[in-house]
Write an enzyme that holds these catalytic residues in place. Structure first.
Site, mmCIF file in Angstrom:
data_model
loop_
_atom_site.group_PDB
_atom_site.id
_atom_site.type_symbol
_atom_site.label_atom_id
_atom_site.label_comp_id
_atom_site.label_asym_id
_atom_site.label_seq_id
_atom_site.Cartn_x
_atom_site.Cartn_y
_atom_site.Cartn_z
ATOM 1 N N LYS A 115 53.566 44.873 -15.213
ATOM 2 C CA LYS A 115 54.696 45.104 -14.309
ATOM 3 C C LYS A 115 56.019 44.641 -14.902
ATOM 4 C CE LYS A 115 52.365 45.304 -9.859
ATOM 5 N NZ LYS A 115 52.359 44.846 -8.458
ATOM 6 N N LYS A 207 44.658 56.230 -13.472
ATOM 7 C CA LYS A 207 44.386 55.901 -12.072
ATOM 8 C C LYS A 207 45.237 56.742 -11.135
ATOM 9 C CE LYS A 207 44.262 51.868 -9.934
ATOM 10 N NZ LYS A 207 44.431 50.440 -9.617
ATOM 11 N N LYS A 210 50.642 55.981 -6.704
ATOM 12 C CA LYS A 210 51.780 56.441 -5.903
ATOM 13 C C LYS A 210 52.995 56.719 -6.773
ATOM 14 C CE LYS A 210 53.566 51.855 -5.104
ATOM 15 N NZ LYS A 210 52.544 50.909 -5.555
#
Ligand code: TRP
Length: 344
Positions: A115, A207, A210
């Site tokens: 991140k 994966k 969103k």
């Protein structure tokens, strides 16, 4: 050893739309566990602000996750649904854990590295300390079982390390106060089922996410029946027929993903699915999968829309849940203060 009765806790971040991956990887399990455990499900908005968030979007996402919990069948009367920022004990206990966890432990967290990206110096301190807040979420309720996706395993390990070091560092104080040998349990992740990792419909090696630019890569819980069916029809596959045995899915990530999704939605194993569809072509299988997905998911989308039209109802659920969560967490926090030697 202290005797901890079993309690389930889990959290979902309110960032963007929920999709099939969230449903099959986590929420479906949350629903199941209600039958066997006391469950606490939290919309983790304090975690969300470790990255920049727009206030109006955050508010909408908190309500959206709450609506999804309810629409998927979580019972807010028998169990607890709330949002993290309404229970100050999460942040309070996280501070204590910031002082228990070691910098070296946090340096090993792969999610932080992902991140934070290249510019780690510029990441928020909150993003770095994220796992300590997660440990506080779980341990504020002395929860023993945590249903999560595969990607959260490392954070659960850190939670156990924090619990264990707290129990050891303060062993004398814990014993003197009559809590026995350990104050915090060492919580276990619950990771099971045929589709704990749902992959993108456009690329079986990524994966479902969103943040993927293509909306065709995922099925959102709010998608209409037509959109769900269309996304499945357009999902990437390969030219070979479906295999009859699981081994035949190796090296075929898109086929494996669609079979896993079918199995999870239908409460079957992958082998069961291949028994019915092995040897057949993808178009037959996709038609059946589209039907199944619409049958299982479109009622959830419709319920979510109904709840979302009534934000005051959603907010009431959260306020009520927060009061019940706070009653539990404040007891833990009082004990922690005594253990540490704070005057109160
Ligand atoms: N980190 C989790 C995720 O990104 C969300 C989370 C926060 C969580 N606190 C938690 C999950 C406590 C389980 C228990 O998915």
């Amino acid at each position: 050893m202290a005797n901890f009765s079993e309690r389930v806790f889990s959290g979902v971040q309110p960032t963007g739309n929920l999709h099939l991956g969230n449903y099959l990887g986590a929420i479906l399990k949350f629903v199941e566990l209600q039958e066997t455990h006391d469950c606490i499900y939290c919309v983790v908005d304090l975690h969300a602000v470790t990255l920049p968030q727009k206030p109006e979007e955050l508010k909408a996402s908190i309500r959206e996750v709450t609506a999804a919990f309810l629409a998927c069948g979580i019972d807010a009367n028998k169990h607890i649904i709330f949002n993290q920022s309404q229970v100050a004990e999460h942040a309070e206990l996280a501070w204590v854990f910031n002082c228990i966890a070691r910098i070296g432990w946090l340096n090993r967290m792969t999610q932080f590295k992902e991140k934070a990206g290249k510019d780690r110096e510029n990441a928020s301190v909150g993003l770095y300390a994220y796992p300590c807040l997660m440990a506080a979420d779980i341990l504020a309720y002395r929860a023993t079982h945590v249903p999560v996706g595969e990607d959260q395993k490392q954070h659960l390990e850190l939670t156990r390390d924090v619990a264990q070091k707290f129990n050891l560092d303060y062993a004398a104080s814990i014993a003197a106060l009559g809590f026995g040998e350990a104050f915090f349990p060492l919580p276990q992740p619950l990771i099971q089922g045929p589709a704990t990792r749902v992959m993108s419909l456009r690329d079986g090696s990524k994966k479902m996410s969103k943040s993927d630019v293509s909306d065709y890569s995922r099925i959102n819980l709010t998608d209409s029946a037509d959109v769900i069916a269309q996304k499945i029809r357009k999902a990437k596959t390969d030219p070979a027929p479906l295999p009859s045995e699981i081994e035949g899915l190796k090296q075929r990530p898109e086929a494996e993903n669609l079979v896993s999704i079918f199995a999870a939605l239908n409460g079957q194993t992958k082998q069961d699915v291949l028994k019915d569809f092995g040897g057949g072509n993808f178009s037959t299988f996709k038609t059946a999968l589209a039907e199944l997905a619409v049958e299982k998911l479109s009622p959830i989308g419709a319920e979510m829309a109904r709840f979302k039209a009534d934000p005051a109802f959603i907010d009431g659920i959260l306020v009520d849940g927060a009061a019940r969560a706070r009653a539990l967490a404040s007891k833990t926090m009082t004990c922690v203060k005594d253990i540490l030697g704070f005057v109160r």
